[in-house]
Design a protein around this motif. Sequence first.
Motif, mmCIF file in Angstrom:
data_model
loop_
_atom_site.group_PDB
_atom_site.id
_atom_site.type_symbol
_atom_site.label_atom_id
_atom_site.label_comp_id
_atom_site.label_asym_id
_atom_site.label_seq_id
_atom_site.Cartn_x
_atom_site.Cartn_y
_atom_site.Cartn_z
ATOM 1 N N SER A 39 0.816 -1.203 0.000
ATOM 2 C CA SER A 39 0.000 0.000 0.000
ATOM 3 C C SER A 39 0.860 1.268 0.000
ATOM 4 O O SER A 39 0.519 2.271 -0.610
ATOM 5 C CB SER A 39 -0.950 -0.068 1.194
ATOM 6 O OG SER A 39 -1.153 1.182 1.744
ATOM 7 N N SER A 70 2.885 3.164 -3.316
ATOM 8 C CA SER A 70 2.215 4.192 -4.123
ATOM 9 C C SER A 70 2.669 5.605 -3.799
ATOM 10 O O SER A 70 2.680 6.478 -4.666
ATOM 11 C CB SER A 70 0.703 4.132 -3.904
ATOM 12 O OG SER A 70 0.281 2.811 -3.792
ATOM 13 N N GLY A 130 1.198 3.746 -7.924
ATOM 14 C CA GLY A 130 0.931 5.117 -7.507
ATOM 15 C C GLY A 130 0.842 6.071 -8.678
ATOM 16 O O GLY A 130 0.119 7.075 -8.627
ATOM 17 N N PHE A 143 -2.527 6.853 -9.764
ATOM 18 C CA PHE A 143 -3.266 7.823 -8.951
ATOM 19 C C PHE A 143 -2.890 9.249 -9.337
ATOM 20 O O PHE A 143 -3.757 10.092 -9.556
ATOM 21 C CB PHE A 143 -2.979 7.619 -7.446
ATOM 22 C CG PHE A 143 -3.215 6.216 -6.970
ATOM 23 C CD1 PHE A 143 -4.297 5.477 -7.466
ATOM 24 C CD2 PHE A 143 -2.385 5.635 -6.036
ATOM 25 C CE1 PHE A 143 -4.531 4.184 -7.026
ATOM 26 C CE2 PHE A 143 -2.613 4.344 -5.590
ATOM 27 C CZ PHE A 143 -3.682 3.614 -6.088
ATOM 28 N N MET A 185 -11.037 9.045 -13.553
ATOM 29 C CA MET A 185 -11.337 8.160 -12.433
ATOM 30 C C MET A 185 -10.943 6.705 -12.687
ATOM 31 O O MET A 185 -10.451 6.021 -11.782
ATOM 32 C CB MET A 185 -12.841 8.200 -12.116
ATOM 33 C CG MET A 185 -13.218 9.268 -11.131
ATOM 34 S SD MET A 185 -12.498 8.959 -9.500
ATOM 35 C CE MET A 185 -13.859 8.150 -8.710
ATOM 36 N N ILE A 202 -7.568 5.686 -11.615
ATOM 37 C CA ILE A 202 -7.380 5.638 -10.160
ATOM 38 C C ILE A 202 -7.984 4.359 -9.604
ATOM 39 O O ILE A 202 -7.358 3.641 -8.813
ATOM 40 C CB ILE A 202 -8.035 6.869 -9.486
ATOM 41 C CG1 ILE A 202 -7.438 8.158 -10.067
ATOM 42 C CG2 ILE A 202 -7.832 6.805 -7.988
ATOM 43 C CD1 ILE A 202 -8.086 9.413 -9.534
ATOM 44 N N VAL A 203 -9.223 4.056 -10.052
ATOM 45 C CA VAL A 203 -9.902 2.864 -9.539
ATOM 46 C C VAL A 203 -9.114 1.605 -9.888
ATOM 47 O O VAL A 203 -8.925 0.719 -9.044
ATOM 48 C CB VAL A 203 -11.350 2.776 -10.081
ATOM 49 C CG1 VAL A 203 -11.991 1.456 -9.672
ATOM 50 C CG2 VAL A 203 -12.170 3.942 -9.557
ATOM 51 N N VAL A 236 -6.308 1.292 -7.479
ATOM 52 C CA VAL A 236 -6.708 0.832 -6.151
ATOM 53 C C VAL A 236 -6.977 -0.674 -6.174
ATOM 54 O O VAL A 236 -6.500 -1.424 -5.317
ATOM 55 C CB VAL A 236 -7.958 1.600 -5.661
ATOM 56 C CG1 VAL A 236 -8.511 0.955 -4.392
ATOM 57 C CG2 VAL A 236 -7.610 3.055 -5.403
ATOM 58 N N THR A 274 -3.809 -2.652 -6.473
ATOM 59 C CA THR A 274 -3.080 -2.685 -5.204
ATOM 60 C C THR A 274 -3.693 -3.718 -4.268
ATOM 61 O O THR A 274 -2.986 -4.513 -3.639
ATOM 62 C CB THR A 274 -3.110 -1.300 -4.531
ATOM 63 O OG1 THR A 274 -2.761 -0.314 -5.500
ATOM 64 C CG2 THR A 274 -2.138 -1.238 -3.370
ATOM 65 N N LEU A 275 -5.054 -3.693 -4.176
ATOM 66 C CA LEU A 275 -5.732 -4.633 -3.289
ATOM 67 C C LEU A 275 -5.470 -6.076 -3.707
ATOM 68 O O LEU A 275 -5.206 -6.936 -2.869
ATOM 69 C CB LEU A 275 -7.238 -4.359 -3.270
ATOM 70 C CG LEU A 275 -7.675 -3.121 -2.482
ATOM 71 C CD1 LEU A 275 -9.188 -2.948 -2.555
ATOM 72 C CD2 LEU A 275 -7.242 -3.232 -1.028
ATOM 73 N N ALA A 334 -2.016 -7.121 -2.805
ATOM 74 C CA ALA A 334 -1.921 -7.349 -1.361
ATOM 75 C C ALA A 334 -2.518 -8.708 -1.003
ATOM 76 O O ALA A 334 -1.964 -9.466 -0.201
ATOM 77 C CB ALA A 334 -2.635 -6.237 -0.599
#
Lengths: 228, 212, 372
Positions: B150, B153, B164, B167, B176, B179-180, B183, B186-187, B190
């Motif tokens: 996390s 970024s 990152g 973003f 948008m 960016i989405v 995210v 990244t999730l 992880a």
Amino acid sequence: MDFVSFLTSWLFDGTHWTGSDGVPARLSEHLGYTAVALAIAVAVGFPLGAAIGHTGRGGLILVGAANGLRALPTLGVLTIVVGIAGIGLVPPITALIVLAIPPVMAGTYAGIRAIEPITVDAARGVGMREWEVLLRVEIPNALPLIFGGVRSAALQVVSTATIAAFVGVGGLGRYVFDGLAVQDYAQVASGAVLVAALAIIVDVLFIGLQRLVVSPGLTSAKSKGTSS
Amino acid sequence: MTWVFDHLGLLGGLTGTHVYLALVPLVVGLVLAIPLGWLASRSRPARAVLLSVSGLLYTIPSLALIVVLPGIIGTKILDSVNVIIPLTIYTVALLVRSIADALTSVPATVVAAATAIGYRPLRRFASVEFPLAVPVVIAGLRVAAVSNISLVSIGALIGISGYGVLFTDGFQLGFMTEIVVGVVATLLLALVADALLLLIGRLLTPWTRAGR
Amino acid sequence: MIEFQAVTKRFDDGTVAVDDLNLSVDPGRITVFVGPSGCGKTTSLRMVNRMIDATSGTITVDGNDIRQSDPPLLRRGIGYVIQQAGLFPHRTVVDNVATVPMLAGWPRHKAKKRAVELLETVGLPAELGEKYPAQLSGGQQQRVGVARALAVDPPVLLMDEPFSAVDPVVREGLQDELLRLQDELGKTIVFVTHDIDEAIKLGDKVAVFRTGGVLAQYDKPSELLARPADNFVASFVGRDRGYRALGFLPASGLPIGELATVELGATAVDARSALRDGWAVVVDGARCPIGWVSEKHLATVDGEISRDSSLSGGSLYDVDNGSLRSALDAALSSPSALGVAVDSTGAVVGSVTADDVLSALAAARTAGEVPQ
């Protein structure tokens, strides 16, 4: 060391301590965002964590959600909220709240669940009503972990409020981004050091507050518990 | 979705960078944290010093650490080392405590038995104490991995690549989708890292599931 | 005082913890619920203060159906002592004890004053009041648990395995303390344990439960030992029950024989002339027994008889309160096979023999005091 002279040249320059972009103004903006976001996060996360901890229902969902939220990239959350709500104060503060709720909620929940079942049984057994069990036994005994949660939320908010300057609001992060934009490294470094100092001070304040509020019976219990 | 398919090459490259920037600190951090954790489990003063220093380091906001580093160690502002070092510091700070606690909680009888059999301290650490601490170390690594992924970024704010970038670009362009996607990516990363570490932990500690 | 009428508890998963329990607890007495784990003894106890609600049947306390009362109010009127005490770790000892009075709305100073009094009642120094539970030993915590339960002087005490987490020596002290306290206070006590020896020692009456929540036998301890209702109870009360049952037979009719005594400081020659059947008891100035001397032993003693030069003796039999069990044990543990009988001041009054104890047992059997 030229790093130190960089810092001192910027920090000891009186013009950086006055006006709307002076350190006191930026610092109070930063603290303002932090306080508002933290207060709202505690107002939401603490009762939720306490309720779920007390009843034991929904704990798995809560822990899963808290872990998932920890994986969320702060910068991503911030830019998404700006994308939805536009530039202004609301998006960064919303993002800060979203980030601060999970640690507060998870800390409260974990604190209450970690209490020996026998203690809660005794509380009911001596005739406490459910709200008395929660208020007089569970929450006081969960305070160390509740504080742990609020402390890490506070740190995360102080730290993320710095990044919030990227989307155009104030706070100490401004120095970092404004400095980067004009390649004024002294300003960048000074901003970073101020933020780091603020984070450490906030952390120390919370530790002190925790010592004041948490019953000494719990700290001595801990030292004894590890030895047995 | 079409944006994702049109930019698979870009996403692939970013994923590689992102994994690299998150993984190196994890491995280096683990290697550094094992001796430090051992030291902290052995001596009370060392424990006090190590834990308060790591607590202090953990407190410093990531962006601050990233932008200050070039001034301190003389790297270029765009050098990826500026991200790797702070993340390594966070990983060490997190793992020292886990490892120290894990080693302290190895039952004294087990250590005594190992000594009685004839293990020398170093060998005993490697073949008895550390393996027993593995579950806690893995738990610490999982937290560190997720938080590293996390945090990478943030590097985009000073121009270091990784998700990152999606973003900062998305924000500047007001786009948008980008960016989405960042995210979600990244999730997912992880999640994958977490699952992998969980699996490794299980493979390394078959005894934890015996008799349960 | 407490009545279980056809009480059954079935848990959500279908297991029956308590099966059609009918039992009446005598007021002012200690009633012990005992049995193996899973026998429903704790569930039965916890239904009295509604920590668990019965599935069917009625429980009354003092004639009132407990379903009619508000659980918290009911619980404040019933003392509750649990395993490991369950003290509140964040409160001082005094604040723990004052919990119930405070809940009941007493003013703070009155509640604290009462708490300090109670610490003394349970045998704890008042200085402990300002400590936290974690700073106390297990036995001390358990005493505080009892004090907390007594705080508003409830007529009923529920005790759920209160002494099972402390070591055997401390446990014995706590048991004696409870009996002493009960002599003073005369509470109606329901006590749960898995330890049959504890049940027999403490209980005025003992209820033995078997797995599945069925009451196997409810009787006085002496009856339980002498006349177990079935094989389960017989095996649960244990192998030595015949011997232990002697503990409930008074030994008042037991003949006391003569016993040779020698005072400390007497010469070996004097001691030799005092021997009876080759043995004599050494006594101090208050005629309390010190040990034994024998003919063979005296040959090795030079000069005066001292504490060190006497052989150690067995257990003593108290002629005023002793049971047949203590008389028999005194005889069996004595090096001379003569048990030393003492009066309430501890002074030697004579001897008892194992044969006499067995004759007394036979007489008791004939008289119908002992079931065949």
